[in-house]
Design a protein around this motif. Structure first.
Motif, mmCIF file in Angstrom:
data_model
loop_
_atom_site.group_PDB
_atom_site.id
_atom_site.type_symbol
_atom_site.label_atom_id
_atom_site.label_comp_id
_atom_site.label_asym_id
_atom_site.label_seq_id
_atom_site.Cartn_x
_atom_site.Cartn_y
_atom_site.Cartn_z
ATOM 1 N N HIS A 1 -9.341 -1.426 -3.994
ATOM 2 C CA HIS A 1 -10.238 -1.182 -5.106
ATOM 3 C C HIS A 1 -11.212 -0.042 -4.818
ATOM 4 O O HIS A 1 -11.540 0.745 -5.688
ATOM 5 N N LEU A 2 -11.683 0.047 -3.565
ATOM 6 C CA LEU A 2 -12.767 0.979 -3.277
ATOM 7 C C LEU A 2 -12.336 2.279 -2.605
ATOM 8 O O LEU A 2 -12.983 3.300 -2.774
ATOM 9 N N ALA A 3 -11.272 2.215 -1.792
ATOM 10 C CA ALA A 3 -11.074 3.331 -0.878
ATOM 11 C C ALA A 3 -9.989 4.309 -1.277
ATOM 12 O O ALA A 3 -8.961 3.928 -1.827
ATOM 13 N N ASP A 4 -10.238 5.597 -0.965
ATOM 14 C CA ASP A 4 -9.227 6.630 -1.152
ATOM 15 C C ASP A 4 -8.240 6.569 0.011
ATOM 16 O O ASP A 4 -7.098 6.970 -0.092
ATOM 17 N N ASP A 5 -8.765 6.125 1.125
ATOM 18 C CA ASP A 5 -8.034 6.264 2.374
ATOM 19 C C ASP A 5 -8.162 4.924 3.097
ATOM 20 O O ASP A 5 -9.270 4.406 3.240
ATOM 21 N N ILE A 6 -7.047 4.371 3.502
ATOM 22 C CA ILE A 6 -7.088 3.051 4.128
ATOM 23 C C ILE A 6 -6.452 3.129 5.503
ATOM 24 O O ILE A 6 -5.381 3.715 5.675
ATOM 25 N N GLU B 1 -4.877 1.687 15.493
ATOM 26 C CA GLU B 1 -4.395 1.966 14.142
ATOM 27 C C GLU B 1 -2.931 1.573 14.063
ATOM 28 O O GLU B 1 -2.144 1.919 14.940
ATOM 29 N N ILE B 2 -2.581 0.813 13.020
ATOM 30 C CA ILE B 2 -1.170 0.502 12.871
ATOM 31 C C ILE B 2 -0.581 1.110 11.606
ATOM 32 O O ILE B 2 0.637 1.176 11.458
ATOM 33 N N ALA B 3 -1.451 1.549 10.710
ATOM 34 C CA ALA B 3 -0.969 2.251 9.525
ATOM 35 C C ALA B 3 -2.128 2.987 8.900
ATOM 36 O O ALA B 3 -3.288 2.624 9.100
ATOM 37 N N HIS B 4 -1.799 4.032 8.124
ATOM 38 C CA HIS B 4 -2.862 4.852 7.575
ATOM 39 C C HIS B 4 -2.335 5.559 6.344
ATOM 40 O O HIS B 4 -1.228 6.075 6.344
ATOM 41 N N GLY B 5 -3.122 5.550 5.285
ATOM 42 C CA GLY B 5 -2.689 6.244 4.078
ATOM 43 C C GLY B 5 -3.447 5.693 2.883
ATOM 44 O O GLY B 5 -4.347 4.869 3.055
ATOM 45 N N ASN B 6 -3.103 6.164 1.675
ATOM 46 C CA ASN B 6 -3.720 5.534 0.514
ATOM 47 C C ASN B 6 -2.902 4.293 0.150
ATOM 48 O O ASN B 6 -1.848 4.042 0.737
#
Lengths: 268, 324
Positions: free
Chosen positions: B200-205, B213-218
């Motif tokens: 809901h809030l983030a552009d980038d998760i 870190e195990i995953a990254h992206g929108n």
């Protein structure tokens, strides 16, 4: 330079916060004020009739001692207050702020002057009721109160360090009594030091509480004329000796307390 | 331009436990990064290091261009922090709390007072403003704490699980407040256990687990990363769960997830409705009775499950197991 100014400004904010808290929980102030009244009355009426001071009144002799003892006891409050702060959530807010690292401790010792001043007023009034009198002038009397407050302030710094070392408010109280009882009793607070046995007498003569008591008695004019001048340099120069202690205590314990605060708040 | 918040190879160990295990992150100015992970993933440790409260064992981090280790005071001047536990003084009123925090950010008296009133209004605390915080509800305390983080209008904000433990209404209110802030250009790093919140809030998760870190992206990218839709089947009889799982395995493109106490089987598939039909036919032929069935887009919860083998909320993982 601006760093120092910020240190005082931040400490003032914390002191103001502590004073607001006194108003929010007036019960604490009430208990702080009741114990000196109790002390004055107990010693005046229980021991007052049993102990003789040559050429004077024990009650008058007593009040100076009670003043000194009470401001020292009052310092416990500083330790308890800091120990409590350390356990509360607000400390996490303080840690995240760009505030001066000395502010919490400096603000606490400063705001406790309010407690001590209130305590002195109450004790003086109670003293007047049981027959204590100021037999000098306003200047000397103000000096006496000033010296008591200054000494209380210095002692607050010792208890500040205690409060930051021990884990809880209860421990602060118990730990301080171990120090405060011998300090305030092995002194001229309640009995003239001449009556004490050898080693205790020596301790009592160099005990800063004795000097503070002696200074206050002299400044209030509560020492009967014809009393032989006390033995030992400290008691012959009580104001100077007390002031030396004030300076030494602050010089040692203020940096230690501030460093300790930084250490305690740095870990998480 | 360099990211407003940047960290490289952060490591933090507590005796045997490795809280952070070489974490990198970057948040560009005016954007939101959500750090998503379960309890103990290292979220709070990361926030503590970035806000100078904790020193990393290894790695470097800069916030607003200042190194967190060498210039903690400069960092603190540029950030606001609202933690998991409301850092407010119980005996002071809401107003007094905010004024104090404002003054400690070195705001002038009139400015601190004005801004305090403004924030109390904004966070719907005007009525309670002059009452001691002791009587506040959990949601009110949390809002007051957030207001404290915002009082000096810092360009960078760290929110560590801002809505954990809040009721849905308070959560929704807080979300609106957070979105408003970022619309005004604040850079935000947010940690959360809630997929929904991150989405809901983030552009980038950034999904983290065990300090890595195990995953990254929108949100969309994360969903794509773990394949297409999910078929969710609820079997009527507990005895049929194992058999149904075996039957559905031929359609699965990843691990199936079984919720024993609800007899719900989640099967990642690709191919949409035709695959669903085929799956249902297979169950029907085998005589497995089902009480519910559905086809849905993967949620971030599925992302987490696929990537880590356990759900985000610890309580769910006890009754769940993963089969291949």
């Amino acid at each position: 330079m601006s760093k120092l100014r910020y240190a005082f400004a931040d400490a003032a904010v914390i002191a103001q916060r502590n004073v607001i808290k006194i108003k929010r929980v007036p019960e604490i102030l009430m208990f702080v004020l009741i114990s000196p009244i109790m002390f004055v009355l107990l010693f005046a009426y229980v021991f007052g009739s049993a102990i003789d001071i040559p050429g004077g009144s024990y009650r008058e002799f007593l009040i100076g001692g009670i003043f000194a003892q009470t401001v020292v006891f009052g310092a416990t409050f500083t330790g308890a207050g800091l120990a409590e702060d350390m356990q509360k959530g607000i400390i996490n807010r303080f840690r995240s702020l760009p505030m001066s690292p000395s502010a919490v401790v400096m603000g606490r010792t400063a705001s406790d002057v309010v407690y001590n001043a209130a305590t002195l007023v109450i004790m003086a009034l109670t003293g007047l009721l049981v027959g204590w009198r100021i037999r000098t002038d306003v200047g000397d009397a103000l000096l006496a109160f000033g010296l008591l407050l200054l000494f209380a302030y210095a002692f607050s710094w010792i208890m500040a360090l205690v409060g930051l070392i021990v884990p809880s408010v209860e421990v602060v109280n118990n730990a301080s009594f171990i120090v405060i009882f011998p300090l305030t009793f092995v002194a001229n607070t309640f009995v003239p030091t001449e009556l004490l046995p050898g080693p205790l007498k020596l301790f009592a003569e160099w005990n800063p509480i004795s000097a503070l008591t002696q200074a206050v008695r002299e400044l209030f004019g509560n020492i009967p004329p014809g009393t032989p001048s006390p033995e030992g340099w400290p008691l012959q120069n009580p104001v100077l000796y007390s002031l030396i202690w004030v300076v030494v205590i602050i010089a040692i314990f203020a940096p230690l307390s501030i460093a300790r605060y930084q250490k305690v708040t740095a870990k998480s | 331009m360099a990211p407003t918040i940047e960290a490289h190879g952060l490591v933090k160990r507590y005796k045997e436990v490795v809280a952070l295990d070489g974490l990198d992150l970057a948040v560009e100015q005016g954007t939101i990064l959500a750090v998503l992970g379960p309890n103990g993933a290292g979220k709070t440790t990361a926030v503590s290091i970035l806000t100078t409260l904790l020193k990393a064992d290894e790695g470097t981090a800069t916030v607003a261009g200042f190194d967190v280790r060498d210039h903690p005071d400069e960092v603190k001047k540029n950030i606001g922090l609202s933690g998991q536990f409301a850092a407010v003084d119980e005996q002071l009123t809401g107003f007094e709390n905010l004024r104090m925090v404002g003054r400690l950010y070195r705001m002038g008296k009139p400015a601190a007072v004005r801004r305090s009133r403004e924030l109390l209004e904004q966070f719907d605390l005007t009525e309670a403003a002059d009452r001691p915080v002791k009587g506040y509800s959990g949601g009110m305390r949390r809002r007051l704490d957030l207001a404290g983080a915002l009082i000096a209008e810092p360009p960078i904000l760290f929110l560590d699980e801002p809505t954990t433990g809040l009721d849905p209404r308070s959560r929704a209110d807080l979300w609106i407040a957070i979105k408003d802030l970022v619309a005004k250009g604040t850079t935000l790093l947010l940690t959360t256990q809630y997929m929904e919140e991150a989405e809901h809030l983030a552009d980038d998760i950034m999904v983290i687990d065990h300090g890595k870190e195990i995953a990254h992206g929108n949100a969309d990218e994360l969903k794509t990363m773990i394949g297409g839709e999910r078929v969710v089947v609820t079997v009527s009889h507990a005895d049929d769960v194992v058999r149904a799982t075996d039957l559905l395995a031929q359609f699965a493109v990843g691990e199936q997830y079984i919720e024993d106490h609800t007899r719900e089987i989640t099967v990642p598939i690709s191919g949409g409705a035709p695959v669903l039909t085929a799956a249902l036919r297979a169950l029907d032929v085998a005589g497995v009775e089902i009480s519910d069935v559905g086809l849905r887009r993967p949620t971030l919860d599925d992302v987490f499950l696929t990537l880590t083998g356990h759900r985000t909320e610890e309580t769910n993982s006890e009754s769940a197991e993963v089969r291949t």
